[in-house]
Design a protein around this motif. Structure first.
Motif, PDB file in Angstrom:
ATOM      1  N   GLY A 238       3.174   0.514  18.785  1.00 18.32           N
ATOM      2  CA  GLY A 238       3.100  -0.573  17.809  1.00 18.32           C
ATOM      3  C   GLY A 238       2.580  -1.867  18.395  1.00 18.32           C
ATOM      4  O   GLY A 238       2.013  -2.683  17.690  1.00 18.32           O
ATOM      5  N   GLY A 239       2.765  -2.068  19.718  1.00 19.35           N
ATOM      6  CA  GLY A 239       2.184  -3.223  20.379  1.00 19.35           C
ATOM      7  C   GLY A 239       2.542  -4.568  19.771  1.00 19.35           C
ATOM      8  O   GLY A 239       1.711  -5.443  19.628  1.00 19.35           O
ATOM      9  N   LEU A 240       3.814  -4.767  19.362  1.00 22.12           N
ATOM     10  CA  LEU A 240       4.289  -6.044  18.821  1.00 22.12           C
ATOM     11  C   LEU A 240       3.670  -6.398  17.467  1.00 22.12           C
ATOM     12  O   LEU A 240       3.586  -7.562  17.102  1.00 22.12           O
ATOM     13  N   ASN A 241       3.236  -5.381  16.743  1.00 20.27           N
ATOM     14  CA  ASN A 241       2.556  -5.650  15.471  1.00 20.27           C
ATOM     15  C   ASN A 241       3.493  -5.662  14.263  1.00 20.27           C
ATOM     16  O   ASN A 241       3.041  -5.798  13.128  1.00 20.27           O
ATOM     17  N   GLU A 242       4.777  -5.496  14.498  1.00 14.69           N
ATOM     18  CA  GLU A 242       5.710  -5.492  13.369  1.00 14.69           C
ATOM     19  C   GLU A 242       5.738  -6.857  12.687  1.00 14.69           C
ATOM     20  O   GLU A 242       5.638  -7.891  13.359  1.00 14.69           O
ATOM     21  N   PRO A 243       5.869  -6.877  11.379  1.00 17.54           N
ATOM     22  CA  PRO A 243       6.025  -8.179  10.700  1.00 17.54           C
ATOM     23  C   PRO A 243       7.340  -8.830  11.103  1.00 17.54           C
ATOM     24  O   PRO A 243       8.282  -8.155  11.528  1.00 17.54           O
ATOM     25  N   ASP A 244       7.405 -10.133  10.976  1.00 13.53           N
ATOM     26  CA  ASP A 244       8.617 -10.867  11.367  1.00 13.53           C
ATOM     27  C   ASP A 244       9.855 -10.349  10.637  1.00 13.53           C
ATOM     28  O   ASP A 244      10.955 -10.331  11.194  1.00 13.53           O
ATOM     29  N   SER A 245       9.650  -9.922   9.411  1.00 11.20           N
ATOM     30  CA  SER A 245      10.789  -9.450   8.614  1.00 11.20           C
ATOM     31  C   SER A 245      11.401  -8.170   9.180  1.00 11.20           C
ATOM     32  O   SER A 245      12.551  -7.840   8.875  1.00 11.20           O
ATOM     33  N   ALA A 246      10.628  -7.438   9.993  1.00  9.89           N
ATOM     34  CA  ALA A 246      11.134  -6.174  10.541  1.00  9.89           C
ATOM     35  C   ALA A 246      11.958  -6.374  11.806  1.00  9.89           C
ATOM     36  O   ALA A 246      12.632  -5.458  12.267  1.00  9.89           O
ATOM     37  N   LEU A 247      11.926  -7.570  12.373  1.00  9.82           N
ATOM     38  CA  LEU A 247      12.645  -7.829  13.618  1.00  9.82           C
ATOM     39  C   LEU A 247      14.135  -8.033  13.355  1.00  9.82           C
ATOM     40  O   LEU A 247      14.550  -8.293  12.224  1.00  9.82           O
ATOM     41  N   CYS A 248      14.935  -7.921  14.404  1.00 11.00           N
ATOM     42  CA  CYS A 248      16.387  -8.095  14.237  1.00 11.00           C
ATOM     43  C   CYS A 248      16.923  -9.050  15.298  1.00 11.00           C
ATOM     44  O   CYS A 248      16.312  -9.239  16.358  1.00 11.00           O
ATOM     45  N   ASP A 249      18.076  -9.653  15.007  1.00 12.62           N
ATOM     46  CA  ASP A 249      18.682 -10.588  15.948  1.00 12.62           C
ATOM     47  C   ASP A 249      20.087 -10.180  16.365  1.00 12.62           C
ATOM     48  O   ASP A 249      20.751 -10.900  17.108  1.00 12.62           O
ATOM     49  N   ASP A 250      20.544  -9.022  15.921  1.00 10.14           N
ATOM     50  CA  ASP A 250      21.895  -8.534  16.213  1.00 10.14           C
ATOM     51  C   ASP A 250      21.832  -7.502  17.334  1.00 10.14           C
ATOM     52  O   ASP A 250      21.195  -6.452  17.188  1.00 10.14           O
ATOM     53  N   VAL A 251      22.476  -7.788  18.469  1.00 14.54           N
ATOM     54  CA  VAL A 251      22.410  -6.876  19.621  1.00 14.54           C
ATOM     55  C   VAL A 251      23.111  -5.548  19.333  1.00 14.54           C
ATOM     56  O   VAL A 251      22.900  -4.574  20.064  1.00 14.54           O
ATOM     57  N   MET A 252      23.941  -5.506  18.299  1.00 12.24           N
ATOM     58  CA  MET A 252      24.681  -4.275  17.980  1.00 12.24           C
ATOM     59  C   MET A 252      23.956  -3.413  16.939  1.00 12.24           C
ATOM     60  O   MET A 252      24.336  -2.270  16.719  1.00 12.24           O
ATOM     61  N   GLU A 253      22.914  -3.967  16.322  1.00  8.90           N
ATOM     62  CA  GLU A 253      22.228  -3.248  15.248  1.00  8.90           C
ATOM     63  C   GLU A 253      21.298  -2.185  15.823  1.00  8.90           C
ATOM     64  O   GLU A 253      20.535  -2.439  16.749  1.00  8.90           O
ATOM     65  N   LYS A 254      21.363  -0.979  15.236  1.00 12.26           N
ATOM     66  CA  LYS A 254      20.528   0.119  15.702  1.00 12.26           C
ATOM     67  C   LYS A 254      19.165   0.054  15.024  1.00 12.26           C
ATOM     68  O   LYS A 254      19.066   0.055  13.798  1.00 12.26           O
ATOM     69  N   ARG A 255      18.130   0.001  15.832  1.00 14.21           N
ATOM     70  CA  ARG A 255      16.751  -0.045  15.327  1.00 14.21           C
ATOM     71  C   ARG A 255      15.860   0.765  16.261  1.00 14.21           C
ATOM     72  O   ARG A 255      16.240   1.069  17.399  1.00 14.21           O
ATOM     73  N   VAL A 257      13.322   1.631  19.159  1.00 14.11           N
ATOM     74  CA  VAL A 257      13.216   0.930  20.436  1.00 14.11           C
ATOM     75  C   VAL A 257      12.110  -0.117  20.413  1.00 14.11           C
ATOM     76  O   VAL A 257      12.287  -1.237  20.906  1.00 14.11           O
ATOM     77  N   GLN A 258      10.957   0.248  19.823  1.00 15.95           N
ATOM     78  CA  GLN A 258       9.859  -0.722  19.832  1.00 15.95           C
ATOM     79  C   GLN A 258      10.212  -1.978  19.054  1.00 15.95           C
ATOM     80  O   GLN A 258       9.758  -3.082  19.384  1.00 15.95           O
ATOM     81  N   VAL A 259      11.065  -1.838  18.016  1.00 13.17           N
ATOM     82  CA  VAL A 259      11.488  -3.010  17.243  1.00 13.17           C
ATOM     83  C   VAL A 259      12.443  -3.866  18.077  1.00 13.17           C
ATOM     84  O   VAL A 259      12.361  -5.099  18.066  1.00 13.17           O
ATOM     85  N   LEU A 260      13.332  -3.219  18.824  1.00 16.74           N
ATOM     86  CA  LEU A 260      14.272  -3.961  19.667  1.00 16.74           C
ATOM     87  C   LEU A 260      13.526  -4.768  20.733  1.00 16.74           C
ATOM     88  O   LEU A 260      13.774  -5.962  20.920  1.00 16.74           O
ATOM     89  N   LEU A 261      12.604  -4.095  21.429  1.00 17.22           N
ATOM     90  CA  LEU A 261      11.871  -4.787  22.485  1.00 17.22           C
ATOM     91  C   LEU A 261      10.959  -5.864  21.916  1.00 17.22           C
ATOM     92  O   LEU A 261      10.789  -6.932  22.504  1.00 17.22           O
ATOM     93  N   SER A 262      10.375  -5.587  20.759  1.00 25.35           N
ATOM     94  CA  SER A 262       9.551  -6.593  20.107  1.00 25.35           C
ATOM     95  C   SER A 262      10.394  -7.795  19.698  1.00 25.35           C
ATOM     96  O   SER A 262       9.957  -8.946  19.815  1.00 25.35           O
ATOM     97  N   SER A 263      11.623  -7.548  19.244  1.00 24.44           N
ATOM     98  CA  SER A 263      12.528  -8.640  18.869  1.00 24.44           C
ATOM     99  C   SER A 263      12.884  -9.500  20.074  1.00 24.44           C
ATOM    100  O   SER A 263      13.024 -10.728  19.961  1.00 24.44           O
ATOM    101  N   LEU A 264      13.034  -8.862  21.226  1.00 22.60           N
ATOM    102  CA  LEU A 264      13.290  -9.612  22.459  1.00 22.60           C
ATOM    103  C   LEU A 264      12.073 -10.441  22.853  1.00 22.60           C
ATOM    104  O   LEU A 264      12.180 -11.645  23.108  1.00 22.60           O
ATOM    105  N   LEU A 265      10.918  -9.788  22.883  1.00 23.76           N
ATOM    106  CA  LEU A 265       9.704 -10.454  23.354  1.00 23.76           C
ATOM    107  C   LEU A 265       9.284 -11.592  22.436  1.00 23.76           C
ATOM    108  O   LEU A 265       8.757 -12.610  22.892  1.00 23.76           O
ATOM    109  N   ARG A 266       9.512 -11.424  21.139  1.00 25.33           N
ATOM    110  CA  ARG A 266       9.084 -12.445  20.175  1.00 25.33           C
ATOM    111  C   ARG A 266      10.194 -13.446  19.855  1.00 25.33           C
ATOM    112  O   ARG A 266      10.105 -14.214  18.908  1.00 25.33           O
TER     113      ARG A 266
END
Length: 994
Positions: A238-255, A257-266
């Motif tokens: 996915g290369g960080l191409n997820e829309p902002d709405s797809a990202l998460c801010d809860d460390v306990m939420e299951k998503r 892996v690419q969404v989790l890492l993208s949420s960290l990087l962004r």
């Protein structure tokens, strides 16, 4: 308390938690507490003015570290900051120490784990001192202590990114790096994580924890003291191409892996945390687009001494090591290859194999292709056997088929189905893994990669010597001609580095003998002919789009090591454009250019090769020989008429060599361009070329600093009777008003110079001298460019006077000067005069408003010579355009080109413009780009374009600025009228000849 906790920075993190008033109280309690405990007092004046960081320093300086922390903890208790007390106490329980001990064990094990290069046997696992200091500095706490950092480690496969991360994390776990900066550092490898099902960041952290009960709440309670190390970013789907709405801010939420890492990087999740990301060079664009990168760090791999150490350790016997190392050191290509540890291992392995067979290593080291072919053919020949078995031949052919498919489909990880499709059966896999050419990939059992991308490229090239692309099972695999054309393009596939070079390198006579010995046949003659035809086609059709990378062609020809063919091939080319950035490029370019005799146009740059010489250093003799070969093309190519040297730094000796070739009687240059070039030699030698080159008509200096003496010497040379320069450009050459005196003398005395461009120089007070010279009736100058010369409205008086007396200047560029309406009014007084001969006037970005358009409109009616008017980037608005349109509809107006880009126009002005289009008999080109027009305005324009009296040929509009309906309308109009071009590229708008 842990040793890592005893420092001013560790203390500073806690002081940062105090609000301004709390921090003031902390200082007062500190004074009381130290008095009560009868401790040595810190001077109150120092305490009172101290920042948080300074106070932490003072505490550590005046008291024992343990005592400083005890005092701080007691003050926190007195202030009722139970939360800070709990944090300190929790850290005292040893979470950080427990994790660091686990991390040290884990990364030490990874460092010493089995690898192809076995690098751990030869080098220490400590981070190099310079790397340690640099990386430590990148993450050093700032004054406020909490700014997160995102550092990217970027480099090619095998350069040592993962090795560096492993050593770095080992050093952190041992408190040798990032001391007190990070409580926790977690390593995530995208290659290993991407196949995981949906998970949470807490789960990823728990995977790294020594036991299942990771204290997640405690770990994330201070995110500013967390470091996340993300390896192999290019593997992230996915290369960080997820829309902002797809990202998460809860460390306990299951998503995913690419969404989790993208949420960290962004910075959606734990935005205060710091990041360290390792990535191959092909991927940083996604990072740059989506991540705020603090710095990019590029590991250097093996330095020169490391390479020799590795050879000595690999061969064990110093004599044999030097026997292998010396021919490698003589080759710029092979020595550069050794910078990458994995490729250094391939080279050493290949040379050891050849050494054991009693082969001449200098022959093996003739080319990069020879090294790889020796490596591959030897590992596929059973030990002790004279040659390959039918089974090993079949296995290598299948592997080459797999490699070719991967190169054309940008695939570098293969599953069992891919292997079977290309002829690799399950029983072959253990043997292929035994060769180390194919490796298991990550933790998955059924996933495989080539040892290195270069090995895959070599095998892919080898495929074409064994089979036709028509015999390949995958339709994506194309023919040799398409491969070569794609390889020669500047915008070629990011992963295609050596593919074309290996293909041509295998055409070498020595390599053909290897192929015959291994397979009993090869298709080299057919491919040689196809290469010749490809270069012949490039020579015939040229490179109008500038897409051909001449250096890529040179590297391919160099790999062949066939002087007869190279001489034929390079003389098919009429244009060369390349950039030399290291010694290898220099050697390759020189090898090809010394055979060149048909070039017509040459453009190149030289960087990082010729440094300024002094008594302690000089350019090597071999580099000078190579440079001489490059410069000699000026005299050996009888057709070379145009030379462009740009972005280059030349030492004194290389500068003199170049000048000598320029002055040679066999040099027949007509155009010479020097762009952003610095040279250490005497500039007079360069200007002397004007004495020896009667054919030279165009001379250009851009971004090249010229001193007062340089300008005087140049103008003296231009006035020399044998000189024939007609066009001179001195753009951004640091000219000053003082230089105008010399330039004025040149304009007065030179009867050949018709073009002068002195844009981007500070000439304001020197302009009167130029204008006075141009008032001379004997001057012949036609084109005068004065853009961005810091001219003011007062300068327009001198320009106007010149326009009234000069009968030769037809084109005048005054763009990017602060002329304003007042200056324009003065200019227009001259333009209105019937004896003003000006045909073209550029007033782009001159701070003109609608008020100035009234004077301009009057001039357009009075002056029937004016054909071209560029007035873009001025806020004239719809009101100003209305005034201009009134003039354009007048029968005495002869304007043919009008530039109105970025003039603050709206669709309200389109009715006036439409009236011009239907009434003007002369207007051919109109530029309206970068204005706020809409569908309604475009409809009005299109209706006018359909009018039988409309003579417009070019309309400047950027179609992508409009909605789909408007775009369709414009495309339909362009299709309806074959004589009309609608373009957004202003540079392609044809200039009317004057």
């Amino acid at each position: 308390m842990a040793a890592s906790f005893f420092s001013d920075f560790g203390l500073m993190w806690y002081l940062e938690e105090l609000k301004k008033e709390e921090f003031r109280k902390f200082k007062e309690y500190l004074k009381q507490m130290t008095l009560h405990l009868e401790l040595k007092q810190i001077p109150w004046t120092e305490v009172k003015k101290a920042s948080r960081e300074e106070l932490a320093n003072l505490l550590i300086k005046h008291y024992e570290e343990q005592q400083a922390w005890n005092i701080t903890l007691r003050i926190f208790q007195k202030m009722d900051r139970k939360d800070l007390c709990m944090k300190v106490m929790r850290e005292r329980t040893g979470y950080t120490q427990t994790y660091q001990a686990h991390a040290k064990q884990k990364f030490s094990r990874l460092w010493s784990s089995k690898s192809v290069t076995e690098i751990h046997l030869y080098f220490q696992e400590e981070v190099k001192q310079e790397e340690c200091e640099h990386l430590d500095h990148l993450f050093a706490p700032t004054e406020t202590g909490k700014q997160p950092r995102a550092v990217v480690i970027q480099g090619p496969q095998g350069i040592g990114k993962t090795t560096l991360l492993t050593k770095l994390l080992t050093a952190w776990s041992d408190n040798k790096i990032f001391r007190d900066r990070f409580l926790y550092a977690f390593y995530f490898c995208c290659r290993e994580l991407r196949e995981l099902p949906a998970t949470s960041l807490a789960d990823l952290i728990s995977r790294e924890w020594p036991d299942p009960a990771a204290p997640i709440t405690e770990i994330v309670s201070q995110p500013e003291r967390l470091l996340f190390v993300i390896d192999s970013f290019e593997e992230l789907q996915g290369g960080l191409n997820e829309p902002d709405s797809a990202l998460c801010d809860d460390v306990m939420e299951k998503r995913p892996v690419q969404v989790l890492l993208s949420s960290l990087l962004r910075r959606k999740m734990l935005p205060e945390a710091s990041l360290l990301v390792a990535v191959q060079p092909v991927c940083p664009k996604a990072l740059r687009d989506r991540v705020a990168i603090s710095e990019i760090y590029e590991p250097r791999g093996f330095n020169e001494s490391d390479r020799l150490v590795y050879f000595c350790c690999f061969f064990q016997d110093p004599k044999r090591a030097l026997e292998a190392f010396n021919p490698v050191r003589e080759s710029e290509q092979l020595f550069s290859m050794c910078q990458i540890p994995l490729l250094c291992w391939i080279l050493c392995t290949s040379l050891k194999q050849e050494m054991q067979k009693g082969k001449d290593l200098t022959v093996t080291c003739q080319s990069t292709t020879s090294v790889y072919s020796s490596f591959i053919f030897n590992v596929f020949t059973p030990e002790g056997a004279e040659g390959p078995t039918p089974q090993s031949q079949r296995q290598l052919k299948a592997l080459c088929s797999l490699a070719a498919e991967g190169m054309w489909t940008d695939t570098f990880e293969f599953r069992e189905g891919d292997l079977r499709r290309n002829g690799v059966v399950d029983a072959d896999i253990p043997a292929l893994l035994g060769t180390k050419v194919l490796l298991k990939y990550g933790e998955r059992e059924s996933s495989y990669v080539f040892l290195h991308a270069c090995v895959q490229e070599f095998c892919a090239a080898l495929f074409y010597l064994l089979k036709s692309h028509l015999d390949h099972p995958h339709p994506a695999v194309r023919c040799v001609q398409e491969l070569l054309v794609a390889h020669f393009e500047k915008t070629r596939r990011a992963h295609w580095i050596f593919l074309g070079c290996f293909l041509t390198g295998l055409l070498n006579k020595q390599e053909q003998q290897k192929l015959d010995a291994f397979f009993g046949f090869q298709l080299s003659q057919e491919i040689r002919q196809q290469l010749y035809q490809c270069l012949e086609s490039l020579g015939e059709h040229g490179d109008p789009q500038g897409q051909v990378d001449s250096l890529a062609i040179f590297y391919c020809l160099f790999e062949m090591q066939d002087p007869a063919f190279v001489k034929q091939a390079v003389n098919l080319l009429h244009k060369a454009d390349f950039h030399i950035i290291d010694n290898a490029d220099l050697v390759v370019s020189a090898y090809c250019l010394k055979y060149c005799s048909s070039l017509r146009k040459l453009s190149f740059s030289v960087q990082n090769v010729f440094k300024k010489e002094d008594e302690h250093s000089s350019t090597s003799d071999y580099s000078l020989v190579c440079w001489h070969h490059i410069c000699s093309v000026l005299t050996t190519s009888g057709h070379l008429t145009e030379l462009q040297v740009q972005d280059s730094t030349l030492s004194e000796s290389t500068f003199v060599t170049w000048c000598n070739q320029l002055r040679h009687p066999s040099c027949r240059l007509q155009r010479l361009g020097i762009n952003n070039v610095s040279f250490a030699g005497p500039s007079g030698q360069l200007f002397e070329v004007l004495f020896y080159q009667p054919d030279l008509k165009y001379l250009s200096f851009t971004l090249t600093k010229l001193s007062r003496d340089d300008v005087r010497s140049l103008c003296d040379a231009l006035n020399y009777p044998s000189g024939n320069v007609e066009e001179l450009a001195l753009v951004n050459c640091f000219l000053s008003p003082i230089d105008c005196e010399v330039l004025a003398f040149l304009l007065t005395n030179n009867k050949k110079l018709t073009y002068l461009n002195v844009s981007c120089n500070h000439l304001d007070t020197g302009l009167p001298l130029l204008c006075e010279a141009l008032c001379n009736p004997d001057t012949v100058l036609v084109y005068l460019m004065l853009a961005y010369c810091h001219l003011s409205e007062q300068c327009c008086e001198y320009i106007s006077e010149m326009l009234l007396h000069n009968k030769s200047v037809r084109y005048l560029d005054l763009g990017a000067n602060v002329l304003k309406d007042e200056g324009l009014k003065t200019l227009c007084e001259a333009l209105k005069r019937p004896d003003c001969r000006l045909d073209s006037l550029c007033l782009v970005k001159c701070f003109i408003t609608a008020a100035g358009c009234e004077d301009l409109a009057s001039a357009l009616i009075s002056n029937q010579n004016l054909k071209i008017l560029q007035i873009g980037c001025n806020e004239i608005g719809d009101v100003g355009v209305k005034l201009l349109c009134g003039a354009l509809m007048h029968p005495d107006c002869r304007l043919e080109v009008l530039g109105l880009e970025e003039c603050g126009l709206t669709s309200a002005c389109c009715k006036d413009l439409a009236s011009v289009l239907t009434s003007s008999k002369t207007l051919q080109q109109l530029n309206l780009t970068l204005n706020a027009l809409d569908y309604t305005g475009v409809i009005v324009l299109c209706e006018a374009l359909r009018h039988p009296e409309c003579s417009l040929q070019v309309l400047g509009l950027r179609k992508t600025d409009f909605d789909e309906e408007t775009q369709a309308l414009l495309m339909a109009e362009e299709e309806r009228n074959p004589n009309l071009t609608i373009t957004d590229d202003c540079d392609t708008i044809t200039r009317v000849e004057i």
